[in-house]
Design a protein around this motif. Structure first.
Motif, PDB file in Angstrom:
ATOM      1  N   GLU A  90     -12.240  15.513   6.725  1.00 33.18           N
ATOM      2  CA  GLU A  90     -12.996  16.479   7.548  1.00 33.18           C
ATOM      3  C   GLU A  90     -12.696  16.309   9.042  1.00 33.18           C
ATOM      4  O   GLU A  90     -12.209  15.263   9.495  1.00 33.18           O
ATOM      5  CB  GLU A  90     -14.503  16.302   7.319  1.00 33.18           C
ATOM      6  CG  GLU A  90     -14.954  16.863   5.981  1.00 33.18           C
ATOM      7  CD  GLU A  90     -16.470  16.886   5.833  1.00 33.18           C
ATOM      8  OE1 GLU A  90     -16.959  17.739   5.084  1.00 33.18           O
ATOM      9  OE2 GLU A  90     -17.161  16.055   6.465  1.00 33.18           O
ATOM     10  N   ILE A  91     -13.033  17.344   9.784  1.00 30.62           N
ATOM     11  CA  ILE A  91     -12.917  17.304  11.248  1.00 30.62           C
ATOM     12  C   ILE A  91     -14.230  17.776  11.857  1.00 30.62           C
ATOM     13  O   ILE A  91     -14.958  18.564  11.242  1.00 30.62           O
ATOM     14  CB  ILE A  91     -11.762  18.208  11.772  1.00 30.62           C
ATOM     15  CG1 ILE A  91     -11.782  19.570  11.044  1.00 30.62           C
ATOM     16  CG2 ILE A  91     -10.420  17.540  11.640  1.00 30.62           C
ATOM     17  CD1 ILE A  91     -10.720  20.527  11.515  1.00 30.62           C
ATOM     18  N   LEU A  92     -14.500  17.288  13.066  1.00 32.82           N
ATOM     19  CA  LEU A  92     -15.694  17.749  13.784  1.00 32.82           C
ATOM     20  C   LEU A  92     -15.230  18.604  14.956  1.00 32.82           C
ATOM     21  O   LEU A  92     -14.421  18.171  15.784  1.00 32.82           O
ATOM     22  CB  LEU A  92     -16.509  16.548  14.274  1.00 32.82           C
ATOM     23  CG  LEU A  92     -17.786  16.890  15.040  1.00 32.82           C
ATOM     24  CD1 LEU A  92     -18.751  17.720  14.185  1.00 32.82           C
ATOM     25  CD2 LEU A  92     -18.495  15.608  15.515  1.00 32.82           C
ATOM     26  N   ILE A  93     -15.744  19.808  14.984  1.00 34.32           N
ATOM     27  CA  ILE A  93     -15.333  20.770  16.013  1.00 34.32           C
ATOM     28  C   ILE A  93     -16.508  21.075  16.915  1.00 34.32           C
ATOM     29  O   ILE A  93     -17.623  21.302  16.435  1.00 34.32           O
ATOM     30  CB  ILE A  93     -14.832  22.070  15.344  1.00 34.32           C
ATOM     31  CG1 ILE A  93     -13.542  21.776  14.594  1.00 34.32           C
ATOM     32  CG2 ILE A  93     -14.585  23.180  16.366  1.00 34.32           C
ATOM     33  CD1 ILE A  93     -13.295  22.661  13.454  1.00 34.32           C
ATOM     34  N   ARG A  94     -16.266  21.070  18.213  1.00 38.00           N
ATOM     35  CA  ARG A  94     -17.275  21.560  19.146  1.00 38.00           C
ATOM     36  C   ARG A  94     -16.907  23.012  19.462  1.00 38.00           C
ATOM     37  O   ARG A  94     -15.845  23.288  20.035  1.00 38.00           O
ATOM     38  CB  ARG A  94     -17.286  20.711  20.417  1.00 38.00           C
ATOM     39  CG  ARG A  94     -18.445  21.096  21.301  1.00 38.00           C
ATOM     40  CD  ARG A  94     -18.623  20.169  22.483  1.00 38.00           C
ATOM     41  NE  ARG A  94     -19.827  20.581  23.184  1.00 38.00           N
ATOM     42  CZ  ARG A  94     -20.098  20.284  24.440  1.00 38.00           C
ATOM     43  NH1 ARG A  94     -19.257  19.542  25.148  1.00 38.00           N
ATOM     44  NH2 ARG A  94     -21.204  20.696  25.000  1.00 38.00           N
ATOM     45  N   ASN A  95     -17.755  23.925  19.041  1.00 34.04           N
ATOM     46  CA  ASN A  95     -17.458  25.345  19.226  1.00 34.04           C
ATOM     47  C   ASN A  95     -17.595  25.756  20.689  1.00 34.04           C
ATOM     48  O   ASN A  95     -18.527  25.339  21.380  1.00 34.04           O
ATOM     49  CB  ASN A  95     -18.406  26.203  18.373  1.00 34.04           C
ATOM     50  CG  ASN A  95     -18.011  26.207  16.902  1.00 34.04           C
ATOM     51  OD1 ASN A  95     -16.832  26.056  16.574  1.00 34.04           O
ATOM     52  ND2 ASN A  95     -18.985  26.368  16.022  1.00 34.04           N
ATOM     53  N   HIS A  96     -16.664  26.586  21.136  1.00 31.57           N
ATOM     54  CA  HIS A  96     -16.733  27.144  22.493  1.00 31.57           C
ATOM     55  C   HIS A  96     -17.243  28.586  22.463  1.00 31.57           C
ATOM     56  O   HIS A  96     -18.030  28.979  23.309  1.00 31.57           O
ATOM     57  CB  HIS A  96     -15.352  27.122  23.148  1.00 31.57           C
ATOM     58  CG  HIS A  96     -14.904  25.750  23.568  1.00 31.57           C
ATOM     59  ND1 HIS A  96     -14.188  25.516  24.708  1.00 31.57           N
ATOM     60  CD2 HIS A  96     -15.067  24.536  22.983  1.00 31.57           C
ATOM     61  CE1 HIS A  96     -13.927  24.221  24.827  1.00 31.57           C
ATOM     62  NE2 HIS A  96     -14.437  23.611  23.781  1.00 31.57           N
ATOM     63  N   TYR A  97     -16.721  29.367  21.516  1.00 31.77           N
ATOM     64  CA  TYR A  97     -17.134  30.773  21.386  1.00 31.77           C
ATOM     65  C   TYR A  97     -17.386  31.076  19.913  1.00 31.77           C
ATOM     66  O   TYR A  97     -16.651  30.598  19.040  1.00 31.77           O
ATOM     67  CB  TYR A  97     -16.044  31.729  21.873  1.00 31.77           C
ATOM     68  CG  TYR A  97     -15.791  31.685  23.365  1.00 31.77           C
ATOM     69  CD1 TYR A  97     -16.529  32.473  24.243  1.00 31.77           C
ATOM     70  CD2 TYR A  97     -14.815  30.846  23.885  1.00 31.77           C
ATOM     71  CE1 TYR A  97     -16.299  32.429  25.610  1.00 31.77           C
ATOM     72  CE2 TYR A  97     -14.576  30.793  25.255  1.00 31.77           C
ATOM     73  CZ  TYR A  97     -15.323  31.595  26.107  1.00 31.77           C
ATOM     74  OH  TYR A  97     -15.091  31.547  27.454  1.00 31.77           O
ATOM     75  N   LEU A  98     -18.407  31.890  19.681  1.00 34.18           N
ATOM     76  CA  LEU A  98     -18.712  32.365  18.331  1.00 34.18           C
ATOM     77  C   LEU A  98     -18.445  33.867  18.286  1.00 34.18           C
ATOM     78  O   LEU A  98     -18.605  34.556  19.301  1.00 34.18           O
ATOM     79  CB  LEU A  98     -20.186  32.121  17.987  1.00 34.18           C
ATOM     80  CG  LEU A  98     -20.741  30.725  18.269  1.00 34.18           C
ATOM     81  CD1 LEU A  98     -22.228  30.671  17.924  1.00 34.18           C
ATOM     82  CD2 LEU A  98     -19.969  29.668  17.472  1.00 34.18           C
ATOM     83  N   SER A  99     -18.097  34.344  17.124  1.00 32.36           N
ATOM     84  CA  SER A  99     -17.765  35.762  16.989  1.00 32.36           C
ATOM     85  C   SER A  99     -18.911  36.526  16.332  1.00 32.36           C
ATOM     86  O   SER A  99     -19.653  35.983  15.522  1.00 32.36           O
ATOM     87  CB  SER A  99     -16.509  35.886  16.123  1.00 32.36           C
ATOM     88  OG  SER A  99     -16.081  37.218  16.072  1.00 32.36           O
ATOM     89  N   ALA A 100     -19.039  37.798  16.719  1.00 30.22           N
ATOM     90  CA  ALA A 100     -19.924  38.729  16.002  1.00 30.22           C
ATOM     91  C   ALA A 100     -19.016  39.791  15.415  1.00 30.22           C
ATOM     92  O   ALA A 100     -18.217  40.400  16.132  1.00 30.22           O
ATOM     93  CB  ALA A 100     -20.914  39.355  16.966  1.00 30.22           C
ATOM     94  N   ASP A 101     -19.110  39.995  14.114  1.00 27.66           N
ATOM     95  CA  ASP A 101     -18.216  40.931  13.424  1.00 27.66           C
ATOM     96  C   ASP A 101     -19.000  41.826  12.477  1.00 27.66           C
ATOM     97  O   ASP A 101     -19.915  41.355  11.800  1.00 27.66           O
ATOM     98  CB  ASP A 101     -17.182  40.145  12.593  1.00 27.66           C
ATOM     99  CG  ASP A 101     -16.171  39.442  13.478  1.00 27.66           C
ATOM    100  OD1 ASP A 101     -15.261  40.116  13.964  1.00 27.66           O
ATOM    101  OD2 ASP A 101     -16.332  38.224  13.700  1.00 27.66           O
ATOM    102  N   PRO A 102     -18.594  43.118  12.377  1.00 24.99           N
ATOM    103  CA  PRO A 102     -19.250  44.002  11.422  1.00 24.99           C
ATOM    104  C   PRO A 102     -19.211  43.441   9.994  1.00 24.99           C
ATOM    105  O   PRO A 102     -20.137  43.652   9.215  1.00 24.99           O
ATOM    106  CB  PRO A 102     -18.441  45.303  11.509  1.00 24.99           C
ATOM    107  CG  PRO A 102     -17.774  45.268  12.843  1.00 24.99           C
ATOM    108  CD  PRO A 102     -17.539  43.823  13.143  1.00 24.99           C
ATOM    109  N   ALA A 103     -18.155  42.691   9.667  1.00 30.77           N
ATOM    110  CA  ALA A 103     -17.999  42.154   8.310  1.00 30.77           C
ATOM    111  C   ALA A 103     -19.154  41.240   7.909  1.00 30.77           C
ATOM    112  O   ALA A 103     -19.430  41.062   6.716  1.00 30.77           O
ATOM    113  CB  ALA A 103     -16.693  41.373   8.224  1.00 30.77           C
TER     114      ALA A 103
END
Ligand SMILES: NC(=O)c1ccc[n+]([C@@H]2O[C@H](COP(=O)([O-])OP(=O)(O)OC[C@H]3O[C@@H](n4cnc5c(N)ncnc54)[C@H](OP(=O)(O)O)[C@@H]3O)[C@@H](O)[C@H]2O)c1
Length: 341
Positions: A38-51
């Motif tokens: 596994e890897i640990l990621i620090r998110n910078h941006y999150l997406s909003a998607d119609p899907a």
């Protein structure tokens, strides 16, 4: 345990139509210790998607339904801050399905792209260099198969996918006609995204007449992001040998009961046209090639993009509703404190 607290947005109730902010809640959880691989990621941006609507809907989709209580599935970009995986090292920047949360402890199955080093903002890897741009790229080039001089009609033409489709169409020597909601978006189609003609479907325009005037020789490619009345009108203008790229169904207010409406089969027979749906995620092995090309187009100013950025994970719940109301401009993103610029 790491002693790192993680703010997560999870699904707290199942929506019946377009998801609303009330369908989600915020919680604080501790980041778990990583398992091997596994890897640990620090998110910078999150997406909003119609899907995302389909991922939580009661009507089955292409991926398993997100369970009540589960952190909302979402595309995100971030950096690796710990790795128990041989292919990823601390500092790598990744795009993948990391969820609406500040940190993600995930296996490599969640990673879609290693972001190349370079000059372009990480946020672009969720939009014009992420799923939206990739959807436009593979949908238009692989399914639409544009030829010099073709007339390409695009619905949600000012959106994150649509704006990119129109510009790739121009780069392939096509005439482009964008259909978008409202005068501001129609203007943006012409002034920023290079469409030859823009039609504001929310004005009191007669869509059949507007399309006939815009496409006197008929429509060679229809890149369909909406279905519904817009698509019904485009079907009536197809040219012999037309290709219809089925990308999205943004106009459906409900999937239950299932939508019905004018049926396109007769148009397809008469015009010997081909209609094909596709999922951009099926093209994952070819992402690096496409991202390289898209990034060069962006650097040269040949593909332009728009972004609208909400600040903080707590803004994520309102984002899907906002998308479906068409209130956003271009790609709708959520910026987290880790993103410095
Ligand atoms: N197949 C795939 O792999 C794939 C991948 C990504 C996205 N998609 C699809 O591509 C489409 C565009 O996605 P995006 O991320 O770029 O979103 P977007 O176009 O930026 O946002 C959605 C747009 O839908 C339009 N819309 C909402 N309700 C509508 C209605 N009743 N009739 C007509 N238009 C309506 C609005 O545009 P207006 O303001 O112009 O009305 C809104 O801005 C979506 O349908 C999405 O599901 C498919």
């Amino acid at each position: 345990m790491h002693g790192i607290t993680n703010r997560q947005v999870y699904l707290s109730s199942r929506p019946t139509g377009v998801p609303r902010a009330e369908n989600f809640s915020l919680r604080v959880a501790e980041v778990p210790a990583l398992a091997e691989g596994e890897i640990l990621i620090r998110n910078h941006y999150l997406s909003a998607d119609p899907a995302m609507r389909g991922w939580i809907s009661d009507v089955g989709g292409y991926w398993p339904q997100v369970a009540i209580g589960e952190t909302m599935r979402a595309f995100a970009v971030g950096e690796v801050i710990e790795s128990h995986h041989p292919e990823y090292t601390v500092g790598d920047r990744l795009m993948g399905i990391f969820g609406w949360q500040e940190y993600a402890a995930v296996s490599d199955k969640h990673v879609l792209l290693k972001v190349p080093d370079g000059d372009l903002s990480l946020s672009l890897y969720l939009g014009v260099l992420g799923l939206n741009g990739l959807t436009a790229y593979f949908g238009l080039l692989d399914i639409g198969a544009p030829k010099q001089g073709d007339t390409v009609v695009v619905s949600t033409a000012a959106g994150a996918v649509g704006s990119c489709v129109g510009q790739i169409g121009k780069l392939r020597g096509c005439r482009t006609v964008g259909i978008a909601g409202g005068p501001a978006k129609a203007r943006q189609c012409l002034e920023e995204f290079g469409y030859d003609i823009a039609i504001d479907y929310k004005s009191n325009v007669n869509l059949d007449e507007a399309l006939q005037a815009a496409c006197p020789n008929g429509v060679d490619i229809y890149f369909d992001n909406t279905s519904g009345p817009i698509s019904d009108a485009v079907m009536r203008q197809l040219r012999i040998g037309a290709r219809i790229v089925i990308c999205g169904t943004a106009s459906y207010s409900s999937w239950n009961p299932w939508n019905s409406g004018p049926r396109p089969e007769r148009h397809l027979i008469v015009k010997r046209a081909r209609m094909q749906g596709f999922l951009a995620t099926d093209y994952a092995p070819r992402y690096p090639e496409a991202v390289l090309t898209l990034a060069n187009w962006v650097r040269r100013g040949e593909v332009r993009y728009a972004e609208e950025i909400l600040e903080g994970v707590e803004r994520a719940p309102e984002s899907i509703e906002r998308l479906y109301r068409g209130e956003h401009t271009g790609k709708l993103l959520i910026k987290l404190p880790a993103a410095q610029s």
